[in-house]
Design an enzyme around this catalytic site. Structure first.
Site, PDB file in Angstrom:
ATOM      1  N   LYS A  22       8.357  75.855  50.116  1.00  0.00           N
ATOM      2  CA  LYS A  22       6.933  74.674  50.608  1.00  0.00           C
ATOM      3  C   LYS A  22       7.094  73.973  50.260  1.00  0.00           C
ATOM      4  O   LYS A  22       6.812  72.845  51.667  1.00  0.00           O
ATOM      5  CB  LYS A  22       6.343  74.699  49.170  1.00  0.00           C
ATOM      6  CG  LYS A  22       4.381  74.364  49.126  1.00  0.00           C
ATOM      7  CD  LYS A  22       3.723  74.629  47.814  1.00  0.00           C
ATOM      8  CE  LYS A  22       4.559  73.666  46.412  1.00  0.00           C
ATOM      9  NZ  LYS A  22       4.023  72.437  46.367  1.00  0.00           N
ATOM     10  N   ASN A  23       7.955  73.447  49.663  1.00  0.00           N
ATOM     11  CA  ASN A  23       7.897  70.851  49.823  1.00  0.00           C
ATOM     12  C   ASN A  23       9.153  70.427  50.474  1.00  0.00           C
ATOM     13  O   ASN A  23       8.891  69.245  51.057  1.00  0.00           O
ATOM     14  CB  ASN A  23       8.692  70.720  48.380  1.00  0.00           C
ATOM     15  CG  ASN A  23       7.323  71.180  47.299  1.00  0.00           C
ATOM     16  OD1 ASN A  23       6.768  71.655  47.609  1.00  0.00           O
ATOM     17  ND2 ASN A  23       7.251  70.945  46.129  1.00  0.00           N
ATOM     18  N   CYS A 116      -4.936  65.137  40.292  1.00  0.00           N
ATOM     19  CA  CYS A 116      -4.915  66.076  40.416  1.00  0.00           C
ATOM     20  C   CYS A 116      -4.729  66.363  39.171  1.00  0.00           C
ATOM     21  O   CYS A 116      -4.738  65.707  37.932  1.00  0.00           O
ATOM     22  CB  CYS A 116      -3.917  66.817  41.809  1.00  0.00           C
ATOM     23  SG  CYS A 116      -2.328  66.704  40.990  1.00  0.00           S
ATOM     24  N   ARG A 121      -1.424  60.521  40.487  1.00  0.00           N
ATOM     25  CA  ARG A 121      -1.188  60.424  42.069  1.00  0.00           C
ATOM     26  C   ARG A 121      -0.815  59.296  42.821  1.00  0.00           C
ATOM     27  O   ARG A 121      -1.398  59.262  43.621  1.00  0.00           O
ATOM     28  CB  ARG A 121      -1.247  61.710  42.436  1.00  0.00           C
ATOM     29  CG  ARG A 121      -0.802  63.141  41.317  1.00  0.00           C
ATOM     30  CD  ARG A 121       0.393  63.865  41.661  1.00  0.00           C
ATOM     31  NE  ARG A 121       0.819  64.205  42.573  1.00  0.00           N
ATOM     32  CZ  ARG A 121       1.248  64.965  42.532  1.00  0.00           C
ATOM     33  NH1 ARG A 121       0.410  66.269  42.385  1.00  0.00           N
ATOM     34  NH2 ARG A 121       2.097  65.463  43.925  1.00  0.00           N
ATOM     35  N   ASP A 304       9.308  70.727  38.367  1.00  0.00           N
ATOM     36  CA  ASP A 304       8.498  71.653  38.746  1.00  0.00           C
ATOM     37  C   ASP A 304       8.930  72.870  37.806  1.00  0.00           C
ATOM     38  O   ASP A 304       8.150  74.226  38.298  1.00  0.00           O
ATOM     39  CB  ASP A 304       8.600  72.333  40.040  1.00  0.00           C
ATOM     40  CG  ASP A 304       7.895  71.074  40.969  1.00  0.00           C
ATOM     41  OD1 ASP A 304       8.294  71.253  42.130  1.00  0.00           O
ATOM     42  OD2 ASP A 304       7.193  69.951  40.593  1.00  0.00           O
ATOM     43  N   ARG A 396      -1.426  78.799  45.842  1.00  0.00           N
ATOM     44  CA  ARG A 396      -0.464  77.636  46.556  1.00  0.00           C
ATOM     45  C   ARG A 396       0.737  77.663  46.972  1.00  0.00           C
ATOM     46  O   ARG A 396       1.325  77.051  48.166  1.00  0.00           O
ATOM     47  CB  ARG A 396      -1.181  76.239  46.150  1.00  0.00           C
ATOM     48  CG  ARG A 396      -2.457  76.207  46.692  1.00  0.00           C
ATOM     49  CD  ARG A 396      -3.328  74.682  45.435  1.00  0.00           C
ATOM     50  NE  ARG A 396      -1.995  74.027  46.098  1.00  0.00           N
ATOM     51  CZ  ARG A 396      -3.079  72.912  46.306  1.00  0.00           C
ATOM     52  NH1 ARG A 396      -3.404  72.388  44.920  1.00  0.00           N
ATOM     53  NH2 ARG A 396      -2.289  71.680  47.002  1.00  0.00           N
TER      54      ARG A 396
END
Ligand code: EPZ
Length: 417
Positions: A22-23, A116, A121, A304, A396
């Site tokens: 994803k990243n 978030c 952020r 993460d 997500r």
């Protein structure tokens, strides 16, 4: 309300496939805006965040078509430089369109992405880097209005090796006139994948993966075909689930070197695993030792994986200290795990984890992507029925997670009522 229902307490057996990262794919979709020719991306995971980034590219005038795990992007008629408010607020990561839109259009207008669940952020280092390349930043009614009729290479020192800031600066510098040197750059594998992609389009980037990246700007970028690297965080999450439940699980499509910090901690915890050609096999019972972790930028322990690893430690033998050094509010999973009987105590940026023999099932609330994954791990180990609500957070970053886990014999289903 969509939720996951899990009957935990079972060992896991079988094979599970890791998807594209994803990243890596999010900044690479943004970088495809540098070219007016077609870009084809393979191994693109079918995730909410990927569809949001695709919608942003379309809103700017690009075309995006998905066929399975292949994405075809063409930004030929790129007539807009303002990203829609509703999309940006849905996903902070869309901030990385700034670099390529500035490079292509000389101006970008994007709502200042809010915070978030895991923190405020800010984007100050993104803006400082773009200003070094000649951009002028205006903040206007909550919007960032950045213009750069011309981007010129510069020497940029990042106060902190921010992943997103490195990506934004890299993409703008790729099209700037002259040389750019980014010092104290982020070294994550996703940065390397982005740099390789831009070089395949004709870019001249050297040193990605180290803390000094040099970029020689070019004027034209061609289309290309690129396969996204495997998702080391999805892989790590599955490895931790297998270690927590016990059994015999082969996690396929893994680049072991990307997981070195996790594997080092599994060695310390005496979790049994085997490194294979392009996978990791985790086997044995669900007993392992408590180990301390401190999250750091790559190649340190990844933030993460902090939440899933903490959920694993909840049932370890002994006491562990988990320290989160990257985000200021990334312990949202702690209260939920305590409701399952975990013995956790937050002390500032650390959590003291006293291992307990088992967790009790409960109805739980996911608050963010990786906290949600931690709750799934905990529920898989707790004998009895658990429910996890607000699973849109999980969708997500994990494609079809319940289907993949059912393939390992987990009793998990998605209920939508
Ligand atoms: C990327 O976020 C990832 N997201 C995150 O993954 C990951 O946790 C993070 O890198 C760290 O590895 C994507 O790649 C889409 P940072 P990013 O800029 O770029 C502060 C997930 O779960 N900061 O390295 O936002 C920031 O607030 C997500 O997949 C500033 O203060 O991370 C944070 O505390 C979550 N000013 C720290 O630095 C800035 O200008 C690290 O942020 C930029 C960042």
């Amino acid at each position: 309300m969509k939720r996951l229902v899990i009957n935990g307490g079972k060992k896991l057996f079988g094979e599970i496939e890791v998807g594209g990262a994803k990243n890596a794919v999010l900044p690479i979709i943004a970088a495809s805006l540098l070219s007016s020719e077609e870009v084809i991306l393979e191994d693109v995971p079918d995730l909410l965040d990927v569809s949001i980034m695709s919608q942003v590219v379309c809103a700017l005038g690009g075309e995006v078509a998905r066929q399975g795990h292949t994405l075809r992007i063409k930004a030929e008629n790129f007539d807009n430089f303002e990203a829609p408010f509703d999309l940006i607020t849905k996903m902070r990561a869309s901030i990385v369109i700034m670099g390529p839109v500035l490079a292509r259009k000389g101006r970008v207008r994007i709502s200042h992405p809010g915070g978030c669940a895991i923190g405020s952020r800010p984007v100050n280092w993104h803006l400082k880097g773009l200003e070094s390349l000649g951009a002028e930043v205006r903040i206007d009614h909550g919007y960032l209005d950045v213009s750069a009729p011309k981007l010129t290479g510069a020497r940029i020192y990042l106060d902190f090796p921010s992943v997103g800031a490195t990506e934004n600066i890299l993409m703008a510098a790729a099209a700037a006139e002259g040389m750019t040197i980014i010092e104290n750059a982020a070294q994550e594998p996703e940065i390397v994948d982005l740099a390789n992609f831009i070089n395949q389009m004709g870019g001249k980037i050297r040193g990605a993966g180290t803390n000094i990246i040099t970029v020689e700007g070019v004027q034209e970028f061609s289309g290309t075909r690129h396969t996204i690297i495997p998702d080391r965080i999805e892989a790590g999450t599955f490895i931790l689930m297998a270690a927590a439940c016990g059994g015999d699980v082969l996690v396929n499509n893994v680049i072991s070197t990307h997981l070195a910090p996790l594997l080092a901690k599994l060695d310390e915890a005496k979790v049994q695993y085997e490194e294979l050609e392009d996978g990791i096999r985790v086997f044995g019972n669900d007993s392992y030792l408590a180990v301390d972790i401190k999250t750091q930028v790559h190649p340190g322990f990844p933030t993460d994986l902090q939440a899933p690893f903490l959920a694993l430690l909840a049932r370890a033998k002994g006491t562990a200290i988990v320290t989160e050094n990257i985000f200021e509010n990334r312990f949202m999973h702690v209260d939920e795990l305590k409701r399952m009987g975990a013995d956790l105590k937050v002390e500032g940026r650390s959590v003291i984890v006293q291992g307990v023999p088992f967790l009790n099932p409960a109805t739980l609330m996911a608050t963010d992507l990786r906290a949600g994954a931690a709750l799934i791990l905990a529920a898989l180990t707790a004998p009895g029925r658990s429910e996890i609500w607000e699973i849109q957070h999980i969708d997500r970053g994990y494609e079809n997670i319940e289907t993949k886990l059912r393939g390992l014999g987990a009793d998990i289903e998605r209920v939508d009522e």
